[in-house]
Motif scaffolding. Sequence first.
Motif, mmCIF file in Angstrom:
data_model
loop_
_atom_site.group_PDB
_atom_site.id
_atom_site.type_symbol
_atom_site.label_atom_id
_atom_site.label_comp_id
_atom_site.label_asym_id
_atom_site.label_seq_id
_atom_site.Cartn_x
_atom_site.Cartn_y
_atom_site.Cartn_z
ATOM 1 N N PHE A 1 -65.836 16.175 -46.418
ATOM 2 C CA PHE A 1 -64.529 16.038 -44.974
ATOM 3 C C PHE A 1 -62.817 15.901 -45.129
ATOM 4 O O PHE A 1 -62.678 15.663 -46.408
ATOM 5 N N VAL A 2 -62.664 16.642 -44.360
ATOM 6 C CA VAL A 2 -60.647 16.879 -44.661
ATOM 7 C C VAL A 2 -60.318 16.191 -43.842
ATOM 8 O O VAL A 2 -60.516 15.706 -43.002
ATOM 9 N N PRO B 1 -70.861 9.048 -36.545
ATOM 10 C CA PRO B 1 -70.719 7.146 -37.015
ATOM 11 C C PRO B 1 -70.577 7.245 -38.373
ATOM 12 O O PRO B 1 -69.521 6.455 -38.066
ATOM 13 N N GLU B 2 -70.894 7.904 -39.257
ATOM 14 C CA GLU B 2 -70.280 7.666 -40.670
ATOM 15 C C GLU B 2 -68.532 8.214 -40.131
ATOM 16 O O GLU B 2 -68.657 6.674 -41.501
ATOM 17 N N LEU B 3 -68.427 8.736 -40.033
ATOM 18 C CA LEU B 3 -66.843 9.178 -40.310
ATOM 19 C C LEU B 3 -66.153 8.625 -38.916
ATOM 20 O O LEU B 3 -64.729 8.011 -39.712
ATOM 21 N N ALA C 1 -60.366 15.657 -39.775
ATOM 22 C CA ALA C 1 -59.837 17.222 -39.235
ATOM 23 C C ALA C 1 -60.978 18.059 -39.123
ATOM 24 O O ALA C 1 -61.635 19.489 -38.574
ATOM 25 N N ARG C 2 -61.704 18.112 -40.796
ATOM 26 C CA ARG C 2 -63.034 18.595 -39.906
ATOM 27 C C ARG C 2 -64.108 18.341 -41.392
ATOM 28 O O ARG C 2 -63.638 17.718 -42.307
ATOM 29 N N TRP C 3 -65.552 19.130 -40.891
ATOM 30 C CA TRP C 3 -66.814 17.965 -41.937
ATOM 31 C C TRP C 3 -67.761 18.858 -42.423
ATOM 32 O O TRP C 3 -67.832 19.760 -41.330
#
Length: 67
Positions: free
Chosen positions: A6-7, A38-40, A53-55
Amino acid sequence: MIELFFVACLGSAPAQCEERSLVYTDLTPMACMMGAQPELAKWVDTHPRYTIARWQCRWLQTADQDA
């Protein structure tokens, strides 16, 4: 191994972004996709100055792992 790549960008300075990842040894790509949000969210809870921003979920490349 599966990597949740991810960013993360600073909320106060959206142009300042960093590439991050979480590595899992026991997940399938589908399980990663289903559990990513959920992890993010947990990651953002512990890093409140950042936004995602994105993943993406992807296979961890051996060269990436050694670096």
